[in-house]
Design an enzyme around this catalytic site. Structure first.
Site, PDB file in Angstrom:
ATOM      1  N   ASP A   8       0.874  -1.156   0.000  1.00 22.98           N
ATOM      2  CA  ASP A   8       0.000   0.000   0.000  1.00 22.98           C
ATOM      3  C   ASP A   8       0.924   1.221   0.000  1.00 22.98           C
ATOM      4  O   ASP A   8       2.127   1.105   0.227  1.00 22.98           O
ATOM      5  CB  ASP A   8      -0.898  -0.040   1.243  1.00 22.98           C
ATOM      6  N   ASP A  10      -0.201   4.986   1.157  1.00 24.90           N
ATOM      7  CA  ASP A  10      -0.467   5.865   2.295  1.00 24.90           C
ATOM      8  C   ASP A  10      -0.344   5.112   3.609  1.00 24.90           C
ATOM      9  O   ASP A  10      -0.907   4.029   3.780  1.00 24.90           O
ATOM     10  CB  ASP A  10      -1.867   6.462   2.191  1.00 24.90           C
TER      11      ASP A  10
END
Length: 269
Positions: A8, A10
Protein backbone atom coordinates in the site's frame (compact mmCIF):
# COMPACT_ATOMS: atom_id res chain seq x y z
CA UNK A 1 10.61 -19.56 -4.84
CA UNK A 2 9.87 -16.19 -6.46
CA UNK A 3 8.39 -13.54 -4.17
CA UNK A 4 6.01 -10.70 -5.06
CA UNK A 5 5.85 -7.90 -2.48
CA UNK A 6 2.77 -5.67 -2.72
CA UNK A 7 2.80 -2.35 -0.86
CA UNK A 8 0.00 0.00 0.00
CA UNK A 9 1.21 3.61 -0.28
CA UNK A 10 -0.47 5.86 2.29
CA UNK A 11 0.60 5.12 5.89
CA UNK A 12 2.66 2.21 4.60
CA UNK A 13 5.37 3.51 2.28
CA UNK A 14 4.87 7.09 3.43
CA UNK A 15 3.93 7.77 7.04
CA UNK A 16 0.81 9.83 6.32
CA UNK A 17 -2.22 9.95 4.06
CA UNK A 18 -1.04 11.76 0.92
CA UNK A 19 -4.46 13.29 0.20
CA UNK A 20 -4.75 14.74 3.69
CA UNK A 21 -1.12 15.86 3.59
CA UNK A 22 -1.61 17.92 0.44
CA UNK A 23 -5.00 19.30 1.48
CA UNK A 24 -3.63 20.34 4.87
CA UNK A 25 -0.50 21.95 3.42
CA UNK A 26 -2.61 23.94 0.95
CA UNK A 27 -4.90 25.20 3.71
CA UNK A 28 -7.98 23.51 2.25
CA UNK A 29 -8.95 21.30 5.17
CA UNK A 30 -12.05 23.37 6.15
CA UNK A 31 -13.45 23.19 2.59
CA UNK A 32 -12.54 19.50 2.33
CA UNK A 33 -14.35 18.74 5.59
CA UNK A 34 -17.37 20.74 4.48
CA UNK A 35 -17.70 18.90 1.15
CA UNK A 36 -16.78 15.38 2.32
CA UNK A 37 -20.37 14.38 3.24
CA UNK A 38 -21.58 15.36 -0.24
CA UNK A 39 -19.43 13.18 -2.52
CA UNK A 40 -17.08 10.19 -2.61
CA UNK A 41 -13.49 10.81 -1.44
CA UNK A 42 -11.98 10.26 -4.89
CA UNK A 43 -14.39 12.75 -6.49
CA UNK A 44 -13.71 15.22 -3.69
CA UNK A 45 -9.95 15.12 -4.34
CA UNK A 46 -10.61 16.02 -7.98
CA UNK A 47 -12.81 18.87 -6.76
CA UNK A 48 -10.04 20.08 -4.44
CA UNK A 49 -7.68 20.59 -7.33
CA UNK A 50 -10.18 22.85 -9.03
CA UNK A 51 -9.82 25.02 -5.95
CA UNK A 52 -6.04 24.66 -6.00
CA UNK A 53 -5.96 25.78 -9.62
CA UNK A 54 -8.17 28.78 -8.85
CA UNK A 55 -5.58 29.83 -6.26
CA UNK A 56 -2.96 29.79 -9.04
CA UNK A 57 -1.04 26.92 -7.49
CA UNK A 58 1.03 24.98 -10.04
CA UNK A 59 1.91 21.32 -10.45
CA UNK A 60 5.36 22.21 -9.18
CA UNK A 61 3.83 23.64 -6.00
CA UNK A 62 1.94 20.38 -5.42
CA UNK A 63 5.05 18.31 -6.14
CA UNK A 64 7.10 20.26 -3.60
CA UNK A 65 4.49 19.54 -0.94
CA UNK A 66 4.54 15.83 -1.79
CA UNK A 67 8.33 15.69 -1.58
CA UNK A 68 8.07 16.74 2.06
CA UNK A 69 5.72 13.89 3.01
CA UNK A 70 7.27 11.82 5.82
CA UNK A 71 8.94 8.60 4.73
CA UNK A 72 10.98 6.53 7.19
CA UNK A 73 14.55 5.96 5.89
CA UNK A 74 14.39 2.28 6.80
CA UNK A 75 11.47 1.82 4.41
CA UNK A 76 13.67 3.17 1.63
CA UNK A 77 16.38 0.64 2.48
CA UNK A 78 13.77 -2.13 2.84
CA UNK A 79 12.47 -1.49 -0.67
CA UNK A 80 15.97 -1.45 -2.12
CA UNK A 81 16.99 -4.63 -0.27
CA UNK A 82 13.82 -6.48 -1.28
CA UNK A 83 14.44 -5.58 -4.91
CA UNK A 84 18.10 -6.61 -4.67
CA UNK A 85 16.93 -9.98 -3.32
CA UNK A 86 15.06 -10.58 -6.57
CA UNK A 87 11.54 -9.73 -5.40
CA UNK A 88 8.96 -8.29 -7.76
CA UNK A 89 7.66 -5.11 -6.07
CA UNK A 90 4.27 -3.59 -6.80
CA UNK A 91 2.01 -0.88 -5.38
CA UNK A 92 -1.75 -1.13 -4.86
CA UNK A 93 -3.08 2.18 -3.56
CA UNK A 94 -6.19 4.35 -3.43
CA UNK A 95 -4.04 7.49 -3.72
CA UNK A 96 -3.35 8.62 -7.29
CA UNK A 97 -0.66 8.21 -9.91
CA UNK A 98 0.79 11.72 -9.72
CA UNK A 99 1.18 11.62 -5.94
CA UNK A 100 2.81 8.18 -5.91
CA UNK A 101 5.09 8.82 -8.88
CA UNK A 102 6.25 12.14 -7.46
CA UNK A 103 7.17 10.69 -4.06
CA UNK A 104 8.86 7.57 -5.40
CA UNK A 105 10.89 9.54 -7.94
CA UNK A 106 11.95 12.04 -5.29
CA UNK A 107 13.34 9.25 -3.12
CA UNK A 108 14.90 7.37 -6.04
CA UNK A 109 12.51 4.41 -5.69
CA UNK A 110 10.38 4.48 -8.83
CA UNK A 111 12.55 2.00 -10.75
CA UNK A 112 12.26 -0.62 -8.02
CA UNK A 113 8.56 -1.20 -8.76
CA UNK A 114 7.26 -3.16 -11.74
CA UNK A 115 3.66 -1.92 -11.49
CA UNK A 116 1.64 0.73 -9.68
CA UNK A 117 -2.11 0.16 -9.44
CA UNK A 118 -3.89 3.34 -8.39
CA UNK A 119 -6.37 6.02 -9.41
CA UNK A 120 -5.32 7.62 -12.72
CA UNK A 121 -4.54 11.32 -12.91
CA UNK A 122 -3.67 13.80 -15.63
CA UNK A 123 -2.96 17.47 -16.18
CA UNK A 124 -5.63 19.12 -18.33
CA UNK A 125 -5.19 21.87 -20.89
CA UNK A 126 -5.52 24.56 -18.23
CA UNK A 127 -2.76 23.05 -16.11
CA UNK A 128 -5.13 21.62 -13.48
CA UNK A 129 -4.49 18.23 -11.93
CA UNK A 130 -7.44 15.89 -12.48
CA UNK A 131 -8.04 12.79 -10.37
CA UNK A 132 -10.11 9.96 -11.85
CA UNK A 133 -11.45 6.77 -10.26
CA UNK A 134 -9.62 3.49 -10.84
CA UNK A 135 -13.03 1.91 -11.35
CA UNK A 136 -15.82 3.81 -13.10
CA UNK A 137 -18.37 3.51 -10.30
CA UNK A 138 -20.82 5.84 -12.03
CA UNK A 139 -21.53 3.25 -14.74
CA UNK A 140 -21.66 0.20 -12.46
CA UNK A 141 -20.61 -1.08 -9.04
CA UNK A 142 -17.64 -3.34 -8.37
CA UNK A 143 -19.84 -5.14 -5.84
CA UNK A 144 -17.54 -4.96 -2.81
CA UNK A 145 -18.99 -3.67 0.47
CA UNK A 146 -15.57 -3.32 2.13
CA UNK A 147 -13.84 -0.95 -0.29
CA UNK A 148 -14.74 2.55 -1.54
CA UNK A 149 -16.71 2.77 -4.81
CA UNK A 150 -13.73 3.86 -6.93
CA UNK A 151 -11.43 0.92 -6.12
CA UNK A 152 -11.79 -2.60 -4.75
CA UNK A 153 -8.33 -3.65 -3.64
CA UNK A 154 -9.42 -7.26 -3.50
CA UNK A 155 -10.25 -7.26 -7.22
CA UNK A 156 -6.96 -5.49 -7.96
CA UNK A 157 -5.09 -8.10 -5.92
CA UNK A 158 -6.74 -10.87 -7.92
CA UNK A 159 -5.40 -9.27 -11.11
CA UNK A 160 -1.95 -8.86 -9.58
CA UNK A 161 -1.89 -12.53 -8.61
CA UNK A 162 -3.07 -13.63 -12.05
CA UNK A 163 -0.46 -11.57 -13.90
CA UNK A 164 2.39 -12.48 -11.54
CA UNK A 165 1.77 -16.21 -11.67
CA UNK A 166 1.78 -16.58 -15.46
CA UNK A 167 5.46 -17.54 -15.21
CA UNK A 168 5.05 -20.00 -12.36
CA UNK A 169 4.09 -20.18 -8.71
CA UNK A 170 4.82 -17.14 -6.56
CA UNK A 171 4.55 -16.34 -2.89
CA UNK A 172 3.08 -12.99 -1.94
CA UNK A 173 3.82 -10.59 0.87
CA UNK A 174 1.25 -7.83 1.31
CA UNK A 175 1.80 -4.71 3.43
CA UNK A 176 -0.99 -2.27 4.32
CA UNK A 177 -2.82 -0.36 7.01
CA UNK A 178 -6.40 0.32 5.92
CA UNK A 179 -9.80 -1.30 5.68
CA UNK A 180 -9.44 -1.85 1.93
CA UNK A 181 -6.13 -3.62 2.57
CA UNK A 182 -8.12 -6.19 4.51
CA UNK A 183 -9.99 -6.90 1.27
CA UNK A 184 -6.64 -7.56 -0.43
CA UNK A 185 -5.63 -9.78 2.47
CA UNK A 186 -8.64 -12.01 1.84
CA UNK A 187 -7.11 -12.90 -1.55
CA UNK A 188 -3.89 -14.26 -0.02
CA UNK A 189 -3.31 -17.99 0.30
CA UNK A 190 -1.86 -20.19 3.03
CA UNK A 191 1.67 -19.86 1.62
CA UNK A 192 1.50 -16.07 1.54
CA UNK A 193 2.22 -13.44 4.17
CA UNK A 194 0.25 -10.46 5.42
CA UNK A 195 2.07 -7.58 7.12
CA UNK A 196 -0.65 -5.38 8.66
CA UNK A 197 0.39 -2.17 10.41
CA UNK A 198 -0.36 -2.58 14.09
CA UNK A 199 -3.02 -0.35 15.68
CA UNK A 200 -4.36 0.75 12.29
CA UNK A 201 -7.77 -0.22 10.82
CA UNK A 202 -6.59 -3.44 9.15
CA UNK A 203 -5.13 -4.60 12.47
CA UNK A 204 -8.37 -3.90 14.29
CA UNK A 205 -10.38 -5.89 11.74
CA UNK A 206 -7.98 -8.83 11.96
CA UNK A 207 -8.24 -8.77 15.74
CA UNK A 208 -11.98 -9.32 15.37
CA UNK A 209 -11.65 -11.88 12.55
CA UNK A 210 -8.22 -13.57 12.84
CA UNK A 211 -9.32 -16.93 11.43
CA UNK A 212 -10.70 -15.48 8.19
CA UNK A 213 -7.17 -14.70 6.93
CA UNK A 214 -5.45 -17.68 5.32
CA UNK A 215 -2.04 -16.01 5.02
CA UNK A 216 0.47 -15.93 7.86
CA UNK A 217 0.32 -12.65 9.74
CA UNK A 218 3.36 -10.60 10.76
CA UNK A 219 2.47 -7.18 12.12
CA UNK A 220 4.74 -4.12 12.21
CA UNK A 221 4.69 -0.74 13.92
CA UNK A 222 7.17 1.54 12.14
CA UNK A 223 9.69 1.63 9.30
CA UNK A 224 12.43 -0.02 11.30
CA UNK A 225 10.26 -2.97 12.26
CA UNK A 226 8.84 -3.21 8.75
CA UNK A 227 12.31 -3.56 7.27
CA UNK A 228 13.37 -6.17 9.80
CA UNK A 229 10.30 -8.36 9.34
CA UNK A 230 10.04 -7.99 5.57
CA UNK A 231 13.66 -8.92 4.93
CA UNK A 232 13.41 -11.79 7.40
CA UNK A 233 10.42 -13.20 5.52
CA UNK A 234 12.15 -12.83 2.16
CA UNK A 235 15.26 -14.58 3.47
CA UNK A 236 13.23 -17.36 5.07
CA UNK A 237 11.28 -17.98 1.87
CA UNK A 238 14.47 -18.08 -0.21
CA UNK A 239 16.05 -20.60 2.19
CA UNK A 240 13.03 -22.80 2.83
CA UNK A 241 11.50 -22.70 -0.64
CA UNK A 242 8.27 -24.67 -0.49
CA UNK A 243 8.53 -25.23 3.27
CA UNK A 244 6.24 -23.42 5.62
CA UNK A 245 7.52 -20.25 7.27
CA UNK A 246 6.57 -19.53 10.86
CA UNK A 247 3.56 -17.38 11.58
CA UNK A 248 4.51 -14.66 14.07
CA UNK A 249 0.84 -13.96 14.89
CA UNK A 250 -0.28 -14.75 18.42
CA UNK A 251 -3.22 -13.37 20.36
CA UNK A 252 -1.58 -9.94 20.29
CA UNK A 253 -4.87 -8.09 19.87
CA UNK A 254 -5.78 -8.67 23.44
CA UNK A 255 -2.32 -7.50 24.52
CA UNK A 256 -2.27 -4.32 22.81
CA UNK A 257 -4.36 14.27 -24.20
CA UNK A 258 -2.33 15.78 -21.73
CA UNK A 259 0.23 14.31 -19.41
CA UNK A 260 -1.60 11.34 -18.00
CA UNK A 261 -0.81 9.08 -15.11
CA UNK A 262 -2.77 5.86 -15.78
CA UNK A 263 -4.36 3.54 -13.23
CA UNK A 264 -1.74 0.86 -13.84
CA UNK A 265 1.75 2.17 -14.33
CA UNK A 266 4.21 -0.31 -15.88
CA UNK A 267 7.51 1.03 -14.62
CA UNK A 268 10.19 0.89 -17.34
CA UNK A 269 13.67 -0.37 -16.56
Amino acid sequence: MAVVVVFDFDKTIIDCDSDNWVVDELGLTPLFTQLLPTMPWNSLMDRMFMEVHSQRKTMEDIAEILKKAPLHPRIISAIKSAHASGCDLRVVSDANAFFIETVLKHHGLIDYFSEIHTNPSFVDGEGRLRILPYYDFKSSSHGCNICPPNMCKGLVMERVRASATTEGKKRFIYLGDGIADFCSALKLGEDDFLMPRKNYPIWEIICRNPKIIKARINEWIDGEEMEKILLHLITTISINGEEKCNNMWTDKCSMDSHKRFPSVLPVPH
